[in-house]
Motif scaffolding. Structure first.
Motif, PDB file in Angstrom:
ATOM      1  N   VAL A   1       0.873  -1.179   0.000  1.00  0.00           N
ATOM      2  CA  VAL A   1       0.000   0.000   0.000  1.00  0.00           C
ATOM      3  C   VAL A   1       0.912   1.231   0.000  1.00  0.00           C
ATOM      4  O   VAL A   1       1.698   1.429   0.917  1.00  0.00           O
ATOM      5  N   VAL A   2       0.809   2.035  -1.052  1.00  0.00           N
ATOM      6  CA  VAL A   2       1.713   3.166  -1.253  1.00  0.00           C
ATOM      7  C   VAL A   2       1.015   4.474  -0.874  1.00  0.00           C
ATOM      8  O   VAL A   2      -0.129   4.716  -1.262  1.00  0.00           O
ATOM      9  N   GLY A   3       1.722   5.310  -0.113  1.00  0.00           N
ATOM     10  CA  GLY A   3       1.187   6.605   0.284  1.00  0.00           C
ATOM     11  C   GLY A   3       1.449   7.684  -0.761  1.00  0.00           C
ATOM     12  O   GLY A   3       2.099   7.451  -1.778  1.00  0.00           O
ATOM     13  N   GLY A   4       0.933   8.869  -0.473  1.00  0.00           N
ATOM     14  CA  GLY A   4       1.070   9.984  -1.413  1.00  0.00           C
ATOM     15  C   GLY A   4       2.271  10.870  -1.151  1.00  0.00           C
ATOM     16  O   GLY A   4       2.767  11.538  -2.053  1.00  0.00           O
ATOM     17  N   GLY A   5       2.747  10.902   0.108  1.00  0.00           N
ATOM     18  CA  GLY A   5       3.928  11.687   0.442  1.00  0.00           C
ATOM     19  C   GLY A   5       3.721  13.184   0.269  1.00  0.00           C
ATOM     20  O   GLY A   5       2.605  13.711   0.280  1.00  0.00           O
ATOM     21  N   GLY A   6       4.824  13.877   0.089  1.00  0.00           N
ATOM     22  CA  GLY A   6       4.797  15.330  -0.034  1.00  0.00           C
ATOM     23  C   GLY A   6       3.996  15.822  -1.216  1.00  0.00           C
ATOM     24  O   GLY A   6       3.365  16.885  -1.154  1.00  0.00           O
ATOM     25  N   GLU A   7       4.010  15.051  -2.303  1.00  0.00           N
ATOM     26  CA  GLU A   7       3.277  15.471  -3.496  1.00  0.00           C
ATOM     27  C   GLU A   7       1.780  15.519  -3.215  1.00  0.00           C
ATOM     28  O   GLU A   7       1.081  16.465  -3.622  1.00  0.00           O
ATOM     29  N   ALA A   8       1.274  14.514  -2.491  1.00  0.00           N
ATOM     30  CA  ALA A   8      -0.143  14.516  -2.139  1.00  0.00           C
ATOM     31  C   ALA A   8      -0.469  15.699  -1.240  1.00  0.00           C
ATOM     32  O   ALA A   8      -1.507  16.356  -1.408  1.00  0.00           O
ATOM     33  N   ARG A   9       0.417  15.980  -0.280  1.00  0.00           N
ATOM     34  CA  ARG A   9       0.163  17.112   0.616  1.00  0.00           C
ATOM     35  C   ARG A   9       0.150  18.432  -0.144  1.00  0.00           C
ATOM     36  O   ARG A   9      -0.636  19.331   0.175  1.00  0.00           O
ATOM     37  N   ARG A  10       0.995  18.544  -1.155  1.00  0.00           N
ATOM     38  CA  ARG A  10       0.999  19.778  -1.952  1.00  0.00           C
ATOM     39  C   ARG A  10      -0.304  19.930  -2.737  1.00  0.00           C
ATOM     40  O   ARG A  10      -0.881  21.025  -2.808  1.00  0.00           O
ATOM     41  N   TYR A  11      -0.782  18.860  -3.327  1.00  0.00           N
ATOM     42  CA  TYR A  11      -2.047  18.934  -4.061  1.00  0.00           C
ATOM     43  C   TYR A  11      -3.225  19.220  -3.124  1.00  0.00           C
ATOM     44  O   TYR A  11      -4.135  19.977  -3.459  1.00  0.00           O
ATOM     45  N   ILE A  12      -3.203  18.585  -1.957  1.00  0.00           N
ATOM     46  CA  ILE A  12      -4.281  18.827  -0.990  1.00  0.00           C
ATOM     47  C   ILE A  12      -4.255  20.285  -0.531  1.00  0.00           C
ATOM     48  O   ILE A  12      -5.303  20.933  -0.395  1.00  0.00           O
ATOM     49  N   GLY A  13      -3.047  20.829  -0.316  1.00  0.00           N
ATOM     50  CA  GLY A  13      -2.924  22.231   0.059  1.00  0.00           C
ATOM     51  C   GLY A  13      -3.475  23.155  -1.016  1.00  0.00           C
ATOM     52  O   GLY A  13      -4.164  24.136  -0.714  1.00  0.00           O
ATOM     53  N   ALA A  14      -3.195  22.822  -2.278  1.00  0.00           N
ATOM     54  CA  ALA A  14      -3.713  23.626  -3.387  1.00  0.00           C
ATOM     55  C   ALA A  14      -5.236  23.542  -3.441  1.00  0.00           C
ATOM     56  O   ALA A  14      -5.929  24.548  -3.683  1.00  0.00           O
ATOM     57  N   ALA A  15      -5.772  22.342  -3.199  1.00  0.00           N
ATOM     58  CA  ALA A  15      -7.222  22.171  -3.216  1.00  0.00           C
ATOM     59  C   ALA A  15      -7.880  23.002  -2.122  1.00  0.00           C
ATOM     60  O   ALA A  15      -8.897  23.675  -2.348  1.00  0.00           O
ATOM     61  N   ARG A  16      -7.300  22.972  -0.935  1.00  0.00           N
ATOM     62  CA  ARG A  16      -7.858  23.755   0.172  1.00  0.00           C
ATOM     63  C   ARG A  16      -7.822  25.247  -0.142  1.00  0.00           C
ATOM     64  O   ARG A  16      -8.751  25.990   0.211  1.00  0.00           O
ATOM     65  N   SER A  17      -6.739  25.697  -0.800  1.00  0.00           N
ATOM     66  CA  SER A  17      -6.633  27.120  -1.127  1.00  0.00           C
ATOM     67  C   SER A  17      -7.704  27.560  -2.115  1.00  0.00           C
ATOM     68  O   SER A  17      -8.026  28.750  -2.213  1.00  0.00           O
TER      69      SER A  17
ATOM     70  N   GLY B   1     -10.733  26.431  -1.855  1.00  0.00           N
ATOM     71  CA  GLY B   1     -12.004  26.282  -1.157  1.00  0.00           C
ATOM     72  C   GLY B   1     -12.652  24.938  -1.343  1.00  0.00           C
ATOM     73  O   GLY B   1     -13.838  24.764  -1.039  1.00  0.00           O
ATOM     74  N   ILE B   2     -11.896  23.961  -1.862  1.00  0.00           N
ATOM     75  CA  ILE B   2     -12.437  22.608  -2.055  1.00  0.00           C
ATOM     76  C   ILE B   2     -12.572  21.930  -0.693  1.00  0.00           C
ATOM     77  O   ILE B   2     -11.670  22.031   0.150  1.00  0.00           O
ATOM     78  N   ASN B   3     -13.666  21.225  -0.457  1.00  0.00           N
ATOM     79  CA  ASN B   3     -13.894  20.632   0.866  1.00  0.00           C
ATOM     80  C   ASN B   3     -12.925  19.489   1.156  1.00  0.00           C
ATOM     81  O   ASN B   3     -12.231  18.992   0.256  1.00  0.00           O
ATOM     82  N   GLU B   4     -12.900  19.081   2.433  1.00  0.00           N
ATOM     83  CA  GLU B   4     -11.906  18.108   2.876  1.00  0.00           C
ATOM     84  C   GLU B   4     -12.067  16.748   2.206  1.00  0.00           C
ATOM     85  O   GLU B   4     -11.082  16.097   1.863  1.00  0.00           O
ATOM     86  N   ALA B   5     -13.314  16.303   2.031  1.00  0.00           N
ATOM     87  CA  ALA B   5     -13.532  14.995   1.403  1.00  0.00           C
ATOM     88  C   ALA B   5     -13.006  14.987  -0.028  1.00  0.00           C
ATOM     89  O   ALA B   5     -12.328  14.039  -0.454  1.00  0.00           O
TER      90      ALA B   5
END
Length: 234
Positions: free
Chosen positions: A41-57, A59-63
């Motif tokens: 099972v492979v995680g997303g790492g820093g790249e996933a966190r960067r995309y999630i940060g962009a999504a939050r900026s 106004g995209i919801n957490e889900a």
């Protein structure tokens, strides 16, 4: 046949696109597969966190932000599938049922995230229950479980062995401290406790640590098990 589930952090496998360990891990996983059925099972790492940060900026919801992070885990998983070649099932599993079905091929099965709000540590633990695994391995950026965050507390003690209840106690205490980090999340720890499947936490920055643990029983890390005997080597 013995079955093992490996939780592999995205920051371990792909710390950056310029410097990654995909080829090294592919070689080690092929060695491990000689000892039994391997699920990764492979995680997303820093790249996933960067995309999630962009999504939050935006106004995209957490889900929905989590769904984007899951997409990144599956990109990382796809890289590993291609690197494994014929040793892997030629598709990334997107559900526990699918992973179990893919495992019937006898080939290495790779998957990423599954559900918003659930880490890949938790995915690994649920997958281990689903397939009846003999061992869960968490390849992380520290060499085991400590009494406190070793990066913040030089007096932190590393445990060679502990019970699942001990692990839950440490994680619960750490969660009371703002900003603290744990090597495995509390959902995964609870599943380890209820399933009784042994967990090995080992430094995943060197892929050889995993093959030595599985094939030779030699490692520097922490075994979480309520049994008296070591589950290693397989």
């Amino acid at each position: 046949m013995k079955k093992m589930v490996l939780s592999l952090g995205g920051s371990i496998l792909v710390p950056s696109l310029e410097a990654h360990t995909v080829s090294e891990y592919a070689a080690v996983l092929i060695q491990m597969a000689l000892r039994g059925q391997v699920y990764v099972v492979v995680g997303g790492g820093g790249e996933a966190r960067r995309y999630i940060g962009a999504a939050r900026s935006l106004g995209i919801n957490e889900a929905a932000s989590d769904e984007i992070g899951i997409m990144v885990t599956r990109i990382n998983a796809t890289l590993l599938v291609y690197a494994l070649g014929d040793a892997a099932y030629p598709a990334v599993a997107e559900s526990y049922r699918q992973a179990k079905e893919f495992g019937e091929s006898g080939k290495i099965v790779v998957m990423g995230g599954v559900t918003p709000g659930q880490t890949t540590d938790a995915v690994s633990a649920v997958l281990a229950e689903t397939v009846g695994a003999d061992l869960i391995i968490n390849g992380t950026s520290v060499d085991g479980i400590y009494s406190a965050d070793p990066k913040a507390d030089p007096e932190a003690q590393r445990y060679d062995r502990m019970s699942a209840q001990d692990l839950l106690s440490i994680i619960s205490a750490a969660r009371l401290d703002a900003g603290s980090n744990t090597v495995i999340d509390i959902v995964a720890a609870k599943i380890v406790e209820r399933s009784g499947i042994p967990l090995l936490v080992v430094d995943g920055r060197n892929p050889e640590n995993l093959s030595k643990a599985v094939c030779e029983g030699t490692f520097s890390g922490t075994i979480v098990s309520d049994g008296e005997c070591s589950p290693l080597p397989l």
